[in-house]
Design a protein around this motif. Structure first.
Motif, PDB file in Angstrom:
ATOM      1  N   MET A   1       0.834  -1.185   0.000  1.00  0.00           N
ATOM      2  CA  MET A   1       0.000   0.000   0.000  1.00  0.00           C
ATOM      3  C   MET A   1       0.877   1.247   0.000  1.00  0.00           C
ATOM      4  N   LEU A   2       0.457   2.207  -0.819  1.00  0.00           N
ATOM      5  CA  LEU A   2       1.057   3.542  -0.800  1.00  0.00           C
ATOM      6  C   LEU A   2       0.083   4.446  -0.062  1.00  0.00           C
ATOM      7  N   TYR A   3       0.528   5.072   1.037  1.00  0.00           N
ATOM      8  CA  TYR A   3      -0.328   5.980   1.799  1.00  0.00           C
ATOM      9  C   TYR A   3       0.135   7.410   1.575  1.00  0.00           C
ATOM     10  N   LEU A   4      -0.809   8.267   1.175  1.00  0.00           N
ATOM     11  CA  LEU A   4      -0.533   9.672   0.899  1.00  0.00           C
ATOM     12  C   LEU A   4      -1.269  10.521   1.935  1.00  0.00           C
ATOM     13  N   HIS A   5      -0.506  11.272   2.705  1.00  0.00           N
ATOM     14  CA  HIS A   5      -1.089  11.998   3.830  1.00  0.00           C
ATOM     15  C   HIS A   5      -1.757  13.297   3.395  1.00  0.00           C
ATOM     16  N   GLY A   6      -2.696  13.725   4.228  1.00  0.00           N
ATOM     17  CA  GLY A   6      -3.372  14.998   4.001  1.00  0.00           C
ATOM     18  C   GLY A   6      -2.655  16.149   4.677  1.00  0.00           C
ATOM     19  N   GLY A   7      -3.345  17.297   4.687  1.00  0.00           N
ATOM     20  CA  GLY A   7      -2.773  18.510   5.257  1.00  0.00           C
ATOM     21  C   GLY A   7      -2.872  19.685   4.314  1.00  0.00           C
ATOM     22  N   ALA A   8      -3.867  19.630   3.400  1.00  0.00           N
ATOM     23  CA  ALA A   8      -4.133  20.720   2.457  1.00  0.00           C
ATOM     24  C   ALA A   8      -2.937  21.037   1.562  1.00  0.00           C
ATOM     25  N   TYR A   9      -2.035  20.088   1.408  1.00  0.00           N
ATOM     26  CA  TYR A   9      -0.819  20.241   0.597  1.00  0.00           C
ATOM     27  C   TYR A   9       0.154  21.269   1.166  1.00  0.00           C
ATOM     28  N   VAL A  10      -0.089  21.707   2.407  1.00  0.00           N
ATOM     29  CA  VAL A  10       0.829  22.670   3.026  1.00  0.00           C
ATOM     30  C   VAL A  10       1.369  22.182   4.364  1.00  0.00           C
ATOM     31  N   ASN A  11       0.772  21.141   4.932  1.00  0.00           N
ATOM     32  CA  ASN A  11       1.168  20.650   6.252  1.00  0.00           C
ATOM     33  C   ASN A  11       1.751  19.248   6.159  1.00  0.00           C
ATOM     34  N   PRO A  12       2.772  18.963   6.961  1.00  0.00           N
ATOM     35  CA  PRO A  12       3.403  17.632   6.930  1.00  0.00           C
ATOM     36  C   PRO A  12       2.588  16.613   7.718  1.00  0.00           C
ATOM     37  N   LEU A  13       3.090  15.390   7.757  1.00  0.00           N
ATOM     38  CA  LEU A  13       2.497  14.331   8.563  1.00  0.00           C
ATOM     39  C   LEU A  13       2.382  14.755  10.024  1.00  0.00           C
ATOM     40  N   VAL A  14       1.259  14.399  10.635  1.00  0.00           N
ATOM     41  CA  VAL A  14       1.071  14.630  12.063  1.00  0.00           C
ATOM     42  C   VAL A  14       0.725  13.294  12.721  1.00  0.00           C
TER      43      VAL A  14
ATOM     44  N   THR B   1       1.978  -4.040   3.778  1.00  0.00           N
ATOM     45  CA  THR B   1       3.200  -3.250   3.844  1.00  0.00           C
ATOM     46  C   THR B   1       2.875  -1.857   3.320  1.00  0.00           C
ATOM     47  N   VAL B   2       3.171  -0.838   4.097  1.00  0.00           N
ATOM     48  CA  VAL B   2       2.752   0.518   3.755  1.00  0.00           C
ATOM     49  C   VAL B   2       3.980   1.400   3.538  1.00  0.00           C
ATOM     50  N   THR B   3       4.005   2.081   2.396  1.00  0.00           N
ATOM     51  CA  THR B   3       5.034   3.065   2.080  1.00  0.00           C
ATOM     52  C   THR B   3       4.428   4.454   2.194  1.00  0.00           C
ATOM     53  N   VAL B   4       5.124   5.359   2.900  1.00  0.00           N
ATOM     54  CA  VAL B   4       4.591   6.695   3.166  1.00  0.00           C
ATOM     55  C   VAL B   4       5.596   7.734   2.667  1.00  0.00           C
ATOM     56  N   PRO B   5       5.415   8.262   1.465  1.00  0.00           N
ATOM     57  CA  PRO B   5       6.363   9.264   0.963  1.00  0.00           C
ATOM     58  C   PRO B   5       6.158  10.623   1.605  1.00  0.00           C
ATOM     59  N   LEU B   6       7.241  11.295   1.893  1.00  0.00           N
ATOM     60  CA  LEU B   6       7.188  12.662   2.416  1.00  0.00           C
ATOM     61  C   LEU B   6       7.348  13.609   1.222  1.00  0.00           C
ATOM     62  N   TYR B   7       6.252  13.844   0.548  1.00  0.00           N
ATOM     63  CA  TYR B   7       6.306  14.619  -0.688  1.00  0.00           C
ATOM     64  C   TYR B   7       6.435  16.117  -0.405  1.00  0.00           C
ATOM     65  N   ALA B   8       6.980  16.845  -1.380  1.00  0.00           N
ATOM     66  CA  ALA B   8       7.198  18.287  -1.241  1.00  0.00           C
ATOM     67  C   ALA B   8       5.869  19.020  -1.116  1.00  0.00           C
TER      68      ALA B   8
END
Length: 230
Positions: A1-14, A31-38
């Motif tokens: 699984m690829l998990y993409l976090h929210g945050g209005a595209y301005v906030n990091p993972l919480v 198995t979950v992959t969590v990218p820290l995208y720009a």
């Protein structure tokens, strides 16, 4: 699984995001992959989506026959959908399934009905969303299909599970999107929770959250045969 976090595209993972990810792992064994995208405002969509595309492609290339599911909350739900749209239009393999938690479907947030619900939404404001959407979209109109999946041609998209609270201004677009996707022939399991605030699943001990993770387990374990439609 690829998990993409929210945050209005301005906030990091919480912490709430990690709570969701942990609950998903416990429920599914994935198995979950969590990218820290720009993120914006330092970056617009180009850097963020480039990383998401690369990470997904690396997962696909090493999957060994396993299903690859993309899951995201809020802006991450938007990112999951736009990833699938880009790959479909480029003739590439698609995720086997999308799981969307209160997805942000229109970066322009232009439906006036959202204003009517705004007072009861403890997290989101239309004005703030519009500004974040503009920053992420950069030189692209926020309401263009690759920014706002609500306006995209949804034919050929993978099966989707959508989990949405009715005290969240995103519920307006979620209802429209689910109906549009079904009309386009997409298999959609839309579940709406009374009293649910934006991404309530982050409070994992709530009965409604536990129901979401139970349904995620069923959906991911059922070889793409999603649960009952509502």
């Amino acid at each position: 699984m690829l998990y993409l976090h929210g945050g209005a595209y301005v906030n990091p993972l919480v912490r709430a995001h990690w709570s969701i990810i942990g609950a998903v792992i416990n429920a599914t064994g994935a198995t979950v992959t969590v990218p820290l995208y720009a993120l914006a405002p330092k970056n617009d969509y180009r850097a963020g989506t480039a990383l998401i595309d690369d990470v997904f492609e690396s997962i696909v290339s090493t999957q060994n026959g396993d299903k690859v599911i993309v899951m995201g909350d809020s802006a991450g739900g938007n990112a999951a959908l736009t990833l699938a749209l880009r790959r479909r239009d480029d003739g590439l393999s698609l995720p086997d399934q999308l799981i969307l938690l209160a997805p942000w479907l229109d970066l322009s947030s232009k439906d006036p009905a959202m204003r009517e619900l705004e007072q009861g939404d403890i997290m989101l404001s239309v004005k703030g969303l519009r500004e974040c959407g503009k920053m992420w979209a950069g030189d692209v109109p926020p309401s263009s299909p690759y920014m706002s999946p609500l306006y995209a041609d949804l034919r050929g998209m993978p099966p989707m599970s959508i989990f949405q609270g009715d005290r969240d201004i995103f519920v307006i677009d979620a209802r429209k999107f689910a109906a549009k996707a079904r009309k386009a022939g997409v298999e959609v399991d839309y579940q709406e929770y009374q009293g649910g605030f934006h991404v309530f699943m982050g409070v994992t001990f709530l009965p409604e959250s536990k129901d979401v993770f139970r349904r995620v387990k069923e959906a991911t374990a059922s070889d793409l045969k999603l649960g009952s439609k509502s």
